[in-house]
Write a protein that holds these residues in place. Structure first.
Motif, short mmCIF file in Angstrom:
data_model
loop_
_atom_site.label_atom_id
_atom_site.label_comp_id
_atom_site.label_asym_id
_atom_site.label_seq_id
_atom_site.Cartn_x
_atom_site.Cartn_y
_atom_site.Cartn_z
N ARG A 28 0.74 -1.23 -0.09
CA ARG A 28 0.04 -0.03 -0.01
C ARG A 28 0.72 1.22 0.06
O ARG A 28 0.45 2.25 -0.66
CB ARG A 28 -1.15 0.15 1.14
CG ARG A 28 -1.88 -1.09 1.07
CD ARG A 28 -2.97 -0.75 -0.26
NE ARG A 28 -3.74 -2.31 -0.13
CZ ARG A 28 -4.51 -2.32 -1.24
NH1 ARG A 28 -4.64 -1.22 -2.31
NH2 ARG A 28 -5.39 -3.27 -1.43
N LEU A 99 -5.11 8.38 0.61
CA LEU A 99 -6.33 7.97 1.50
C LEU A 99 -6.81 6.69 1.31
O LEU A 99 -7.24 6.02 2.27
CB LEU A 99 -7.19 9.16 1.71
CG LEU A 99 -6.47 10.40 2.57
CD1 LEU A 99 -7.66 11.39 2.48
CD2 LEU A 99 -6.09 9.91 3.90
N TYR A 100 -7.13 6.51 -0.19
CA TYR A 100 -7.75 5.16 -0.80
C TYR A 100 -6.74 4.14 -0.10
O TYR A 100 -7.30 2.85 0.24
CB TYR A 100 -7.75 5.31 -2.09
CG TYR A 100 -8.30 4.05 -2.52
CD1 TYR A 100 -9.53 3.46 -2.62
CD2 TYR A 100 -7.41 3.02 -3.34
CE1 TYR A 100 -10.01 2.02 -2.95
CE2 TYR A 100 -7.65 1.86 -3.73
CZ TYR A 100 -9.04 1.37 -3.59
OH TYR A 100 -9.34 0.11 -3.99
N TRP A 103 -7.32 3.43 3.43
CA TRP A 103 -8.71 2.85 3.68
C TRP A 103 -8.60 1.35 3.26
O TRP A 103 -9.15 0.20 3.62
CB TRP A 103 -9.70 3.60 2.75
CG TRP A 103 -11.01 2.67 2.66
CD1 TRP A 103 -11.47 2.17 1.73
CD2 TRP A 103 -12.11 2.54 3.80
NE1 TRP A 103 -12.70 1.42 1.99
CE2 TRP A 103 -12.97 1.71 3.31
CE3 TRP A 103 -12.15 3.18 4.89
CZ2 TRP A 103 -14.24 1.44 4.02
CZ3 TRP A 103 -13.12 2.77 5.72
CH2 TRP A 103 -14.20 1.95 5.19
N ALA A 107 -9.64 -1.51 5.97
CA ALA A 107 -11.10 -1.91 5.90
C ALA A 107 -11.51 -3.17 6.27
O ALA A 107 -12.49 -3.51 6.67
CB ALA A 107 -11.61 -1.38 4.17
N LYS A 115 -17.36 0.63 9.09
CA LYS A 115 -17.03 1.02 7.65
C LYS A 115 -17.92 2.31 7.14
O LYS A 115 -17.61 3.19 6.73
CB LYS A 115 -17.30 -0.05 6.55
CG LYS A 115 -16.13 -1.04 6.66
CD LYS A 115 -16.51 -1.96 5.74
CE LYS A 115 -15.28 -3.19 5.86
NZ LYS A 115 -15.43 -4.21 4.99
N VAL A 118 -16.33 5.34 9.19
CA VAL A 118 -14.96 5.45 8.82
C VAL A 118 -14.69 6.33 7.36
O VAL A 118 -14.23 7.12 6.94
CB VAL A 118 -13.83 4.54 8.86
CG1 VAL A 118 -12.44 4.78 8.37
CG2 VAL A 118 -13.62 3.90 10.45
N PHE A 119 -15.40 5.40 6.38
CA PHE A 119 -15.15 5.74 4.78
C PHE A 119 -15.87 7.12 4.64
O PHE A 119 -15.04 7.94 4.15
CB PHE A 119 -15.71 4.81 4.17
CG PHE A 119 -15.89 4.99 2.63
CD1 PHE A 119 -14.31 4.92 1.89
CD2 PHE A 119 -17.15 5.55 1.83
CE1 PHE A 119 -14.50 5.08 0.47
CE2 PHE A 119 -16.57 5.93 0.48
CZ PHE A 119 -15.31 5.58 -0.40
N VAL A 122 -13.54 9.83 6.00
CA VAL A 122 -12.24 10.01 5.17
C VAL A 122 -12.41 10.70 4.03
O VAL A 122 -11.77 11.78 3.60
CB VAL A 122 -11.72 8.62 4.88
CG1 VAL A 122 -10.53 8.63 3.91
CG2 VAL A 122 -11.12 7.70 6.15
#
Length: 263
Positions: A28, A99-100, A103, A107, A115, A118-119, A122
């Protein structure tokens, strides 16, 4: 207190060894760096570091007296400062991609109700930060710089240094970007149970006083900039209270929704 049933745990069977988590984290981080690198190369090709700095300096240059220009005090400043601007712009533009990746890493370890919390937070925090920086560039700078120039003594030749201007702009962008995160902070505090919605409403007056003090500290020494930061912060605080009510209602865990058995 009821113990969770492993058979009903939606995360059952998703555990991974620690080494696999490290590999996933490495991947990541690399994906995030690749995204920044692609954007950075694109910005170097077009519009280029020099043009990017010209765009960043436009609000100040347009407010300078006729015949005045910005200066470079350092020997390598004309070369390094535009490159710094390009790197910072690449990181800023790549923020959604970064940020993706964050996540995508966290996740799998979250429950569905987590979720749902948080999503959106963000995504909203990213948009709010962009909005704060854009508001600072397009509105605050356009109002503050001419006001500052009018305060300058006639005997002073105004020629700002390009590196000092970059430091000032970064500070302002961060200040306004973070200030626009007020709704996110309010929602998190309320969802974690640290404060209640009623307490947030009662705290409104204290928040206005604190926001006024923060606005006076982080903005240039003119009333326009201070008010330009204070008003959005107060408005966003109200938005945060409303958003906290919505998030608390729609992000509760199943156990929180179930009625408590008196027995």
């Amino acid at each position: 207190m009821t113990t969770p049933n492993p058979e009903n745990d939606e995360l059952a069977g998703t555990e991974q060894p620690f080494v696999q988590h490290l590999f996933e984290l490495r991947d990541r981080l690399l994906y995030a760096l690749y995204g920044v690198a692609v954007v950075l190369i694109g910005l170097f090709l077009y519009p280029g570091p020099s043009h990017l700095y010209d765009l960043l300096a436009k609000p100040l240059v347009s407010s300078l007296p006729e015949g005045s220009h910005m200066i470079a005090v350092g020997v390598v400043s004309p070369f390094l400062v535009p490159i710094k601007v390009t790197v910072l712009a690449a990181v800023g533009l790549s923020l959604p991609w970064i940020l993706y990746q964050v996540w995508a890493f966290v996740a799998p370890g979250l429950y569905k109700h987590e979720k749902r919390l948080v999503f959106p937070l963000v995504m909203a925090s990213t948009l709010l930060f962009y909005t704060g920086a854009a508001f600072c560039y397009f509105f605050v700078f356009g109002q503050a710089f001419p006001a500052i120039q009018k305060m300058a003594p006639i005997s002073v030749a105004v020629s700002p240094d390009i590196e000092a201007y970059l430091d000032f702009v970064i500070t302002m962008f961060i200040a306004f970007g973070v200030a626009f995160e007020v709704p996110i902070v309010v929602v998190i505090l309320a969802r974690m149970g640290i404060v209640t919605v009623s307490q947030l409403r009662d705290f409104r007056t204290y928040f206005i006083v604190g926001a006024a003090a923060i606005s006076a500290l982080v903005t240039p020494p003119d009333p326009v900039s201070m008010i330009a930061l204070l008003i959005p912060m107060v408005a966003l605080y109200e938005v945060g209270i409303w958003a906290a009510i919505v998030f608390i209602k729609h992000t509760q865990a199943p156990e929180e929704d179930a009625p408590v058995n008196p027995a």
